[in-house]
Design a protein around this motif. Structure first.
Motif, short mmCIF file in Angstrom:
data_model
loop_
_atom_site.label_atom_id
_atom_site.label_comp_id
_atom_site.label_asym_id
_atom_site.label_seq_id
_atom_site.Cartn_x
_atom_site.Cartn_y
_atom_site.Cartn_z
N HIS A 167 -0.10 10.79 -2.14
CA HIS A 167 0.53 9.75 -2.95
C HIS A 167 -0.46 8.70 -3.47
O HIS A 167 -0.05 7.61 -3.86
CB HIS A 167 1.63 9.05 -2.14
N LEU A 168 -1.75 9.01 -3.46
CA LEU A 168 -2.73 8.06 -3.97
C LEU A 168 -2.73 8.01 -5.50
O LEU A 168 -3.22 7.05 -6.08
CB LEU A 168 -4.13 8.43 -3.46
N LYS A 222 8.11 6.85 -1.62
CA LYS A 222 6.96 7.75 -1.60
C LYS A 222 6.73 8.37 -2.98
O LYS A 222 5.59 8.55 -3.41
CB LYS A 222 7.17 8.85 -0.56
N SER A 247 5.70 -0.12 -0.77
CA SER A 247 6.09 0.90 0.21
C SER A 247 6.67 0.30 1.48
O SER A 247 7.57 0.88 2.10
CB SER A 247 4.88 1.77 0.56
N GLU A 288 5.00 5.87 -5.34
CA GLU A 288 3.66 5.37 -5.00
C GLU A 288 2.65 5.87 -6.03
O GLU A 288 2.86 6.89 -6.67
CB GLU A 288 3.27 5.83 -3.59
N PRO A 289 1.54 5.15 -6.23
CA PRO A 289 1.09 3.97 -5.48
C PRO A 289 1.55 2.64 -6.07
O PRO A 289 1.18 1.60 -5.57
CB PRO A 289 -0.44 4.09 -5.61
N TYR A 290 2.36 2.67 -7.14
CA TYR A 290 2.75 1.43 -7.81
C TYR A 290 4.13 0.96 -7.35
O TYR A 290 4.98 0.64 -8.18
CB TYR A 290 2.72 1.62 -9.32
#
Length: 317
Positions: free
Chosen positions: A129-130, A46, A54, A49-51
């Motif tokens: 987490h965007l 988490k 997940s 994220e986003p890389y």
């Protein structure tokens, strides 16, 4: 007359260049690490994220070479691997494809669910987490110390860099703090959510602007009553510190999606810890990918069980 359906062929869409250049990661485990260890691994995903992958599935017959083989296809640059012995849990930070590898012993840790449950007002993490986190490091500036230099480089390359000319304030939603204590050799890993609160306005107006519910204004006779009466909205946690601690005040360059935070106006930065929380000790640096020449090794006098927030050791499966 029957018409033939036109089958649309899949067209490969080229990824943006900044997406390709951003550091990507795999977070995996090797062997049995217990339920708490697996929860910590998912919390770490988490954070990255986003890389990061997940929902990466790990099978028993998978080896590290399997993840390295597909890393270049998905632009993966780092591998984080959780392992556990009978005495302690370890976390390896690996630079793909050829190393180096930094091996940390996890001395203490707290899961995200435990950190959030301890808050009086939990943070809503719906779109949290965007966007990647901001990295802040402390205590790793010694250029003459090899281990400090390698740790700083590893963590810097693990998170995408921020272009101050193009970044928007609304994209800065969380921060990762890494604090190294040279006196005892421990490294503290913390994860916070960032929020902004307007300052310099009266308390009733702040409650009216930032409150989640619109108060009943039907009993007010004039606009002056708005400044003289208590609107009955609950006071947020740490609101008094927002006005007093001026070092937390910043002047915004643009409007944000949060009410009351306007361009060219002052707002107070507030950090709320959301976890996971880890205390790490660097025990080894290997030149290659989990192998090769040992560049640094720390001798441990005692190797106690890793401590978690609920008081259990990592012996459970």
């Amino acid at each position: 007359m029957k018409h033939k359906k036109n089958k649309t062929k899949g067209i490969a869409v080229a990824e943006p260049e900044e997406l390709k250049e951003a550091p990507h990661s795999f977070v995996i485990k090797r062997g049995k690490i217990g339920k708490l260890g697996r929860a910590l691994m998912l919390d770490m995903r988490k954070v990255l994220e986003p890389y990061t992958a997940s929902n990466l599935k790990i099978r028993k017959n998978n080896v590290v070479k399997d993840f390295v083989a597909v890393a270049s296809i998905f632009h993966v640059t780092h591998l984080l691997c959780f392992t556990r012995t009978s005495k302690a849990m370890y976390l390896r930070f690996c630079k793909l494809p050829r190393g180096p590898t930094l091996v940390f012993k996890i001395s203490k840790y707290s899961l995200s669910r435990d950190v959030i449950s301890s808050l009086r007002k939990p943070v809503v993490l719906s779109k949290f987490h965007l966007n990647p986190p901001v990295l802040v490091m402390n205590g790793l500036a010694d250029e003459n110390d090899l281990k400090c230099k390698l740790m700083r480089t590893m963590f810097q390359n693990l998170f995408p860099s921020i272009d101050i000319n193009t970044v928007k304030v609304s994209q800065l939603k969380r921060v990762v703090l890494i604090n190294y204590r040279p006196d005892d050799g421990l490294l503290e890993f913390r994860h916070y959510a960032i929020s902004l609160k307007p300052v310099g306005i009266s308390k009733p107006i702040k409650k009216l602007v930032c409150g989640k519910k619109l108060p009943n204004l039907g009993k007010l006779l004039s606009v002056e009553d708005l400044f003289n009466r208590d609107l009955g909205l609950s006071e947020s946690e740490g609101e008094g510190l927002d006005e007093v601690e001026t070092e937390r005040h910043v002047k915004l360059t643009e409007n944000t999606n949060k009410r009351g935070n306007l361009a060219n106006e002052k707002s107070a930065i507030r950090l709320t810890e959301v976890g996971p929380r880890m205390t790490l000790r660097l025990i080894k640096i290997e030149e290659g990918l989990m192998t090769g020449k040992i560049l640094f090794k720390q001798s441990l006098k005692s190797d106690d069980n890793v401590e978690s927030t609920d008081g259990q050791s990592n012996q459970d499966e």
